[in-house]
Motif scaffolding. Structure first.
Motif, PDB file in Angstrom:
ATOM      1  N   ARG A 108       0.858  -1.184   0.000  1.00 20.96           N
ATOM      2  CA  ARG A 108       0.000   0.000   0.000  1.00 20.96           C
ATOM      3  C   ARG A 108       0.892   1.230   0.000  1.00 20.96           C
ATOM      4  NH1 ARG A 108      -0.757  -3.439   3.799  1.00 20.96           N
ATOM      5  NH2 ARG A 108      -0.261  -2.066   5.516  1.00 20.96           N
ATOM      6  N   LYS A 109       0.390   2.320  -0.599  1.00 21.72           N
ATOM      7  CA  LYS A 109       1.163   3.571  -0.658  1.00 21.72           C
ATOM      8  C   LYS A 109       0.368   4.691  -0.017  1.00 21.72           C
ATOM      9  CE  LYS A 109       3.476   2.239  -4.894  1.00 21.72           C
ATOM     10  NZ  LYS A 109       3.758   2.552  -6.280  1.00 21.72           N
ATOM     11  N   ARG A 110       1.096   5.517   0.737  1.00 23.28           N
ATOM     12  CA  ARG A 110       0.451   6.674   1.364  1.00 23.28           C
ATOM     13  C   ARG A 110       1.529   7.667   1.784  1.00 23.28           C
ATOM     14  NH1 ARG A 110      -3.960   6.692   6.229  1.00 23.28           N
ATOM     15  NH2 ARG A 110      -4.349   8.905   6.105  1.00 23.28           N
ATOM     16  N   GLY A 111       1.334   8.917   1.407  1.00 21.84           N
ATOM     17  CA  GLY A 111       2.228   9.986   1.833  1.00 21.84           C
ATOM     18  C   GLY A 111       3.697   9.758   1.516  1.00 21.84           C
ATOM     19  N   GLY A 112       4.008   9.239   0.342  1.00 17.66           N
ATOM     20  CA  GLY A 112       5.392   9.010  -0.046  1.00 17.66           C
ATOM     21  C   GLY A 112       6.012   7.764   0.558  1.00 17.66           C
ATOM     22  N   LEU A 113       5.212   6.973   1.249  1.00 13.82           N
ATOM     23  CA  LEU A 113       5.713   5.735   1.848  1.00 13.82           C
ATOM     24  C   LEU A 113       4.997   4.525   1.263  1.00 13.82           C
ATOM     25  CD1 LEU A 113       5.872   6.718   5.622  1.00 13.82           C
ATOM     26  CD2 LEU A 113       7.807   6.429   4.068  1.00 13.82           C
ATOM     27  N   ARG A 114       5.702   3.436   1.212  1.00 16.63           N
ATOM     28  CA  ARG A 114       5.143   2.160   0.782  1.00 16.63           C
ATOM     29  C   ARG A 114       5.066   1.273   2.020  1.00 16.63           C
ATOM     30  NH1 ARG A 114       8.588  -2.070  -2.160  1.00 16.63           N
ATOM     31  NH2 ARG A 114       7.062  -3.670  -2.613  1.00 16.63           N
ATOM     32  N   PHE A 115       3.888   0.734   2.291  1.00 11.36           N
ATOM     33  CA  PHE A 115       3.660  -0.142   3.436  1.00 11.36           C
ATOM     34  C   PHE A 115       3.651  -1.574   2.919  1.00 11.36           C
ATOM     35  CE2 PHE A 115       2.049   3.885   4.606  1.00 11.36           C
ATOM     36  CZ  PHE A 115       1.983   3.957   5.989  1.00 11.36           C
ATOM     37  N   MET A 116       4.576  -2.393   3.419  1.00 11.16           N
ATOM     38  CA  MET A 116       4.615  -3.783   3.004  1.00 11.16           C
ATOM     39  C   MET A 116       4.365  -4.656   4.235  1.00 11.16           C
ATOM     40  SD  MET A 116       7.363  -5.970   0.797  1.00 11.16           S
ATOM     41  CE  MET A 116       8.729  -5.900   1.914  1.00 11.16           C
ATOM     42  N   THR A 117       3.283  -5.440   4.174  1.00 10.77           N
ATOM     43  CA  THR A 117       2.939  -6.345   5.268  1.00 10.77           C
ATOM     44  C   THR A 117       3.163  -7.769   4.804  1.00 10.77           C
ATOM     45  OG1 THR A 117       1.324  -4.786   6.151  1.00 10.77           O
ATOM     46  CG2 THR A 117       1.089  -7.080   6.831  1.00 10.77           C
ATOM     47  N   VAL A 118       3.793  -8.544   5.677  1.00 10.71           N
ATOM     48  CA  VAL A 118       4.088  -9.946   5.373  1.00 10.71           C
ATOM     49  C   VAL A 118       3.550 -10.796   6.524  1.00 10.71           C
ATOM     50  CG1 VAL A 118       5.889 -11.636   4.863  1.00 10.71           C
ATOM     51  CG2 VAL A 118       6.185  -9.253   4.148  1.00 10.71           C
ATOM     52  N   GLY A 119       2.683 -11.750   6.189  1.00 11.28           N
ATOM     53  CA  GLY A 119       2.192 -12.687   7.189  1.00 11.28           C
ATOM     54  C   GLY A 119       3.092 -13.913   7.226  1.00 11.28           C
ATOM     55  N   TYR A 120       3.188 -14.533   8.395  1.00  9.94           N
ATOM     56  CA  TYR A 120       4.023 -15.726   8.482  1.00  9.94           C
ATOM     57  C   TYR A 120       3.345 -16.802   9.332  1.00  9.94           C
ATOM     58  CZ  TYR A 120       5.481 -14.317  13.195  1.00  9.94           C
ATOM     59  OH  TYR A 120       5.489 -13.973  14.522  1.00  9.94           O
ATOM     60  N   THR A 121       3.761 -18.039   9.093  1.00 12.69           N
ATOM     61  CA  THR A 121       3.301 -19.193   9.861  1.00 12.69           C
ATOM     62  C   THR A 121       4.526 -20.020  10.221  1.00 12.69           C
ATOM     63  OG1 THR A 121       1.216 -19.255   8.641  1.00 12.69           O
ATOM     64  CG2 THR A 121       1.828 -21.255   9.835  1.00 12.69           C
ATOM     65  N   LEU A 122       4.616 -20.418  11.484  1.00  9.04           N
ATOM     66  CA  LEU A 122       5.689 -21.288  11.953  1.00  9.04           C
ATOM     67  C   LEU A 122       5.085 -22.613  12.392  1.00  9.04           C
ATOM     68  CD1 LEU A 122       7.771 -18.763  14.088  1.00  9.04           C
ATOM     69  CD2 LEU A 122       7.996 -19.314  11.654  1.00  9.04           C
ATOM     70  N   ARG A 123       5.688 -23.708  11.932  1.00  5.29           N
ATOM     71  CA  ARG A 123       5.207 -25.061  12.268  1.00  5.29           C
ATOM     72  C   ARG A 123       6.331 -25.849  12.931  1.00  5.29           C
ATOM     73  NH1 ARG A 123       0.472 -26.062   9.505  1.00  5.29           N
ATOM     74  NH2 ARG A 123       0.033 -24.601   7.833  1.00  5.29           N
ATOM     75  N   ASP A 124       5.934 -26.762  13.817  1.00  5.45           N
ATOM     76  CA  ASP A 124       6.928 -27.631  14.443  1.00  5.45           C
ATOM     77  C   ASP A 124       7.224 -28.814  13.531  1.00  5.45           C
ATOM     78  OD1 ASP A 124       4.836 -29.479  14.803  1.00  5.45           O
ATOM     79  OD2 ASP A 124       4.603 -29.018  16.926  1.00  5.45           O
ATOM     80  N   ASP A 125       8.099 -29.695  13.986  1.00  3.97           N
ATOM     81  CA  ASP A 125       8.508 -30.817  13.132  1.00  3.97           C
ATOM     82  C   ASP A 125       7.404 -31.848  12.921  1.00  3.97           C
ATOM     83  OD1 ASP A 125       8.765 -31.716  15.766  1.00  3.97           O
ATOM     84  OD2 ASP A 125      10.947 -31.815  15.648  1.00  3.97           O
ATOM     85  N   ALA A 126       6.282 -31.709  13.648  1.00  6.39           N
ATOM     86  CA  ALA A 126       5.114 -32.568  13.415  1.00  6.39           C
ATOM     87  C   ALA A 126       4.118 -31.903  12.468  1.00  6.39           C
ATOM     88  CB  ALA A 126       4.426 -32.909  14.739  1.00  6.39           C
ATOM     89  N   GLY A 127       4.449 -30.687  11.992  1.00  9.36           N
ATOM     90  CA  GLY A 127       3.567 -29.973  11.075  1.00  9.36           C
ATOM     91  C   GLY A 127       2.495 -29.140  11.753  1.00  9.36           C
ATOM     92  N   GLN A 128       2.515 -29.099  13.077  1.00  4.89           N
ATOM     93  CA  GLN A 128       1.521 -28.315  13.818  1.00  4.89           C
ATOM     94  C   GLN A 128       1.925 -26.847  13.861  1.00  4.89           C
ATOM     95  OE1 GLN A 128      -1.397 -29.715  15.084  1.00  4.89           O
ATOM     96  NE2 GLN A 128      -0.611 -31.397  13.849  1.00  4.89           N
TER      97      GLN A 128
END
Length: 131
Positions: free
Chosen positions: A93-113
């Motif tokens: 997203r862009k606003r006032g000369g700035l670009r906002f970059m949002t990144v979602g993440y997911t972390l899973r254990d070795d069992a896939g949970q």
């Protein structure tokens, strides 16, 4: 690495060791022994690992500012487990000369949970030089 919105980014794998948990606790000045006694990693340690991996994978311009961090601990991550991360950028997203970059993440254990989900937002100048 330039990544399109919606394109998954492999953040890699971290093995949670007692040493890595101790290092995190020392770095943030947490002298409680509770995490080590319970054999789990602090949720914010996982968040820090994920953020570090995302910053390594994304091409951010000079002047980038980490502005917002959200996280939800869904389960405990035990010492000795491998944690796998994946991130998905949202449309910038862009606003006032700035670009906002949002990144979602997911972390899973070795069992896939799922053990943690979250989002991070970085602000960058629209005309910034790549760093």
């Amino acid at each position: 690495m330039d990544v399109a919105a919606g394109e998954a980014i492999d953040l890699g794998c971290w093995t949670l060791t007692e040493e890595s948990v101790r290092s995190y606790l020392d770095a943030v000045g947490d002298d409680l022994t509770l995490y080590l006694e319970l054999g789990v990693a602090p949720p914010l340690a996982l968040c820090a690992y994920a953020l570090g991996a995302m910053l390594e994978k994304l091409s951010l311009p000079v002047g980038a500012i980490h502005s917002i961090q959200e996280m939800e601990a869904v389960g405990a991550a035990s010492i000795g487990q491998d944690i796998y991360g994946e991130a998905v950028p949202e449309r910038p997203r862009k606003r006032g000369g700035l670009r906002f970059m949002t990144v979602g993440y997911t972390l899973r254990d070795d069992a896939g949970q799922v053990v943690q989900t979250g989002k991070t937002t970085v602000l960058t100048p629209e005309s910034g030089d790549q760093g």
